[in-house]
Design a protein around this motif. Structure first.
Motif, mmCIF file in Angstrom:
data_model
loop_
_atom_site.group_PDB
_atom_site.id
_atom_site.type_symbol
_atom_site.label_atom_id
_atom_site.label_comp_id
_atom_site.label_asym_id
_atom_site.label_seq_id
_atom_site.Cartn_x
_atom_site.Cartn_y
_atom_site.Cartn_z
ATOM 1 N N GLN A 2 0.803 -1.217 0.000
ATOM 2 C CA GLN A 2 0.000 0.000 0.000
ATOM 3 C C GLN A 2 0.839 1.272 0.000
ATOM 4 O O GLN A 2 0.328 2.364 0.264
ATOM 5 C CB GLN A 2 -0.951 -0.009 1.194
ATOM 6 N N GLU A 3 2.114 1.128 -0.328
ATOM 7 C CA GLU A 3 3.002 2.288 -0.350
ATOM 8 C C GLU A 3 2.682 3.231 -1.506
ATOM 9 O O GLU A 3 2.885 4.442 -1.403
ATOM 10 C CB GLU A 3 4.461 1.824 -0.435
ATOM 11 N N THR A 4 2.164 2.673 -2.617
ATOM 12 C CA THR A 4 1.754 3.502 -3.756
ATOM 13 C C THR A 4 0.416 3.011 -4.266
ATOM 14 O O THR A 4 0.124 1.804 -4.193
ATOM 15 C CB THR A 4 2.776 3.450 -4.903
ATOM 16 N N PRO A 5 -0.427 3.912 -4.811
ATOM 17 C CA PRO A 5 -1.712 3.482 -5.372
ATOM 18 C C PRO A 5 -1.544 2.474 -6.501
ATOM 19 O O PRO A 5 -2.350 1.551 -6.642
ATOM 20 C CB PRO A 5 -2.334 4.796 -5.870
ATOM 21 N N GLU A 6 -0.492 2.639 -7.290
ATOM 22 C CA GLU A 6 -0.277 1.748 -8.431
ATOM 23 C C GLU A 6 -0.018 0.315 -7.964
ATOM 24 O O GLU A 6 -0.573 -0.647 -8.514
ATOM 25 C CB GLU A 6 0.903 2.244 -9.273
ATOM 26 N N ARG A 7 0.816 0.189 -6.935
ATOM 27 C CA ARG A 7 1.115 -1.161 -6.448
ATOM 28 C C ARG A 7 -0.096 -1.779 -5.763
ATOM 29 O O ARG A 7 -0.357 -2.973 -5.919
ATOM 30 C CB ARG A 7 2.308 -1.114 -5.497
ATOM 31 N N SER A 8 -0.838 -0.971 -5.035
ATOM 32 C CA SER A 8 -2.060 -1.470 -4.392
ATOM 33 C C SER A 8 -3.043 -1.985 -5.427
ATOM 34 O O SER A 8 -3.620 -3.072 -5.284
ATOM 35 C CB SER A 8 -2.718 -0.363 -3.561
#
Length: 281
Positions: free
Chosen positions: A238-244
């Motif tokens: 959840q560190e970045t929206p893209e990875r989430s």
């Protein structure tokens, strides 16, 4: 149907339940980004002579294959793949699995097996006892099926959360996921403990592809019952929206009916909604 539910405070109540909920532990109940996953990276780095330390993304990529739920085996596999990338065949690579397990445990639990001082001691909790109490108040039976060892699972469930003899199937009790044997055993124990006499829908809550595959395999073995997979985004993605978003899509592709950023979003109302909308799956 008669259902008797006992929560961690030994409160008993009787009613009609809507579903049985089974939770994975790692990435759902506790954040293992700085513990299990850190121990994987440490182990791989050690057994490659310091030449390779897998990133969090690389560990996720391995686990997205759906068969590396056991972190000892995942560590070994990453070591194998590193040396294969250097041109060696597996027959040329000498690895002692027991040594890998021992090193991993020395980092995760600590060097003294009787007095844990390792990474496990600093794992943040992802749910509070009050959440489980809300399920009990809603007359929803709940338990745990995890690939963690029983000692590690009980450390968080009993010592950290204060639960008293929760229903738990751990690594020692069943084959590794995605084999559904452990999930089926957890459901059976919950039915016996709470005197459930009909096949209630089952929701399994997990954070990996292997968890969702486990639900699919359970459905194949028992197609007459409703099986619903709920995905949870572990904190490290959840560190970045893209990875989430990418991780959530991977869980959905593996069979998750819905994906939440935290397990406590799976409220009794959400459970009721899932059963009404997806209970025929």
């Amino acid at each position: 149907m008669h259902l008797t539910v006992t929560n961690s405070r030994s409160k008993t109540l009787t009613s009609n339940g809507t579903a049985i909920v089974v939770f994975d532990i790692d990435g759902v109940v506790r954040d293992v980004g700085g513990s299990y996953r850190r121990a994987i990276a440490d182990t791989v780095e050690h057994f490659t002579g310091g030449a390779y330390r897998p990133s969090s993304v690389e560990i996720d990529q391995l686990k997205s294959e759906g068969v590396w739920n056991n972190d000892w085996e995942a560590s070994q596999e990453l070591v194998y793949r590193y040396f294969e990338a250097q041109g060696q065949t597996r027959s040329q690579i000498v690895l002692d699995y027991n040594a890998i397990v021992a090193f991993f445990q020395s980092r995760y639990r600590g060097p003294d097996p009787d007095n844990w001082t390792g990474y496990i001691c600093t794992e943040p909790l992802l749910l509070q006892p009050s959440y489980l109490e809300s399920l009990t108040e809603a007359e929803i039976p709940w338990g745990f099926f995890s690939g963690a060892t029983r000692g590690s699972a009980n450390y968080v469930l009993e010592r950290r959360l204060g639960l008293q003899t929760p229903v738990l199937i751990a690594m020692e009790d069943a084959p590794g996921k995605p084999d559904p044997t452990g999930l089926l055993a957890t459901v059976e124990q919950l039915e016996q403990r709470h005197r459930v006499d009909v096949e209630m829908p089952v929701i399994y809550v997990g954070d990996t592809v292997a968890d969702m595959y486990t639900v699919e395999k359970a459905r194949t073995l028992h197609p007459g019952r409703s099986w619903i997979g709920v995905g949870i985004l572990p904190p490290h993605v959840q560190e970045t929206p893209e990875r989430s978003e990418a991780y959530g899509e991977t869980l959905k592709e593996a069979g998750a009916a819905v994906v939440f950023s935290n397990v406590q979003q799976l409220t009794p109302a959400q459970i009721q909604h899932l059963i009404l909308c997806l209970g025929k799956r």
